[in-house]
Design a protein around this motif. Structure first.
Motif, short mmCIF file in Angstrom:
data_model
loop_
_atom_site.label_atom_id
_atom_site.label_comp_id
_atom_site.label_asym_id
_atom_site.label_seq_id
_atom_site.Cartn_x
_atom_site.Cartn_y
_atom_site.Cartn_z
N UNK A 61 0.84 -1.20 0.00
CA UNK A 61 0.00 0.00 0.00
C UNK A 61 0.88 1.24 0.00
N UNK A 62 0.39 2.27 -0.69
CA UNK A 62 1.04 3.57 -0.71
C UNK A 62 0.01 4.60 -0.28
N UNK A 63 0.38 5.44 0.67
CA UNK A 63 -0.51 6.50 1.12
C UNK A 63 0.10 7.84 0.75
N UNK A 64 -0.76 8.75 0.36
CA UNK A 64 -0.34 10.10 0.02
C UNK A 64 -1.54 10.89 -0.46
N UNK A 79 3.43 0.57 3.23
CA UNK A 79 3.24 -0.51 4.20
C UNK A 79 2.90 -1.80 3.47
N UNK A 80 3.10 -2.91 4.17
CA UNK A 80 2.68 -4.21 3.68
C UNK A 80 2.49 -5.13 4.87
N UNK A 112 6.12 -0.67 7.83
CA UNK A 112 5.20 0.45 7.65
C UNK A 112 5.96 1.73 7.97
N UNK A 113 6.12 2.61 6.97
CA UNK A 113 6.94 3.80 7.14
C UNK A 113 6.22 5.02 6.58
N UNK A 114 6.44 6.18 7.22
CA UNK A 114 5.91 7.45 6.76
C UNK A 114 7.06 8.44 6.63
#
Length: 152
Positions: A61-64, A79-80, A112-114
């Motif tokens: 997953x990619x968040x943005x 994250x995965x 999981x990283x931001x």
């Protein structure tokens, strides 16, 4: 009774002696691949890291934001839930340096990283997971960058 000044003087002398003998730990240094961070294309990056060509996966997953109002500070996350992840990366396709972040992962770490990255223009953003068995998986999202908050 020792004064504070005398104690600090003796502490400095002991620290100097330990440093001279090489008994104090050295400063932590980050290890990084210059060729990977200099890569301009995905092919150059995979070659520099020695990994296979990535395949798209629903497990990454990619968040943005869909639209980033300030390209100087764009919050992104990857994250995965897959087991056996060895490395996670965040890539921005049209940045001068495609590789924005690289995290080496062990089984003791939840992958999981931001991060916050600088984006000069609208671009595809990718979250890439390098698995322990050699597979390379990715997810992709388009992030539009606007100037002054105008829609894009």
């Amino acid at each position: 009774m020792q004064t504070r000044r005398e104690m600090l003087g003796r502490s400095a002398a002991v620290a100097g002696l330990l440093a001279g003998l090489g008994l104090l730990p050295a400063a932590a240094q980050a290890a990084w691949s210059g060729a990977a961070f200099d890569a301009k294309t995905l092919a150059d990056l995979t070659r520099a890291l020695g990994v296979a060509t990535p395949t798209e996966s629903k497990d990454i997953t990619i968040q943005g934001p869909d639209i980033a109002e300030n390209g100087a500070v764009v919050p992104l996350g990857c994250a995965t839930a897959l087991a056996g992840v060895a490395r996670m990366m965040i890539l921005v396709e049209k940045n001068p340096a495609m590789l924005c972040a690289l995290f080496d992962v062990t089984d003791a770490v939840e992958p999981s990283f931001n991060v916050r990255v600088k984006m000069g223009q609208s671009s595809n953003v990718m979250a890439v997971a390098v698995m322990g068995d050699g597979r390379v998986l990715f997810a992709q999202k388009e992030v539009k960058v606007t100037l002054g908050g105008c829609g894009g």
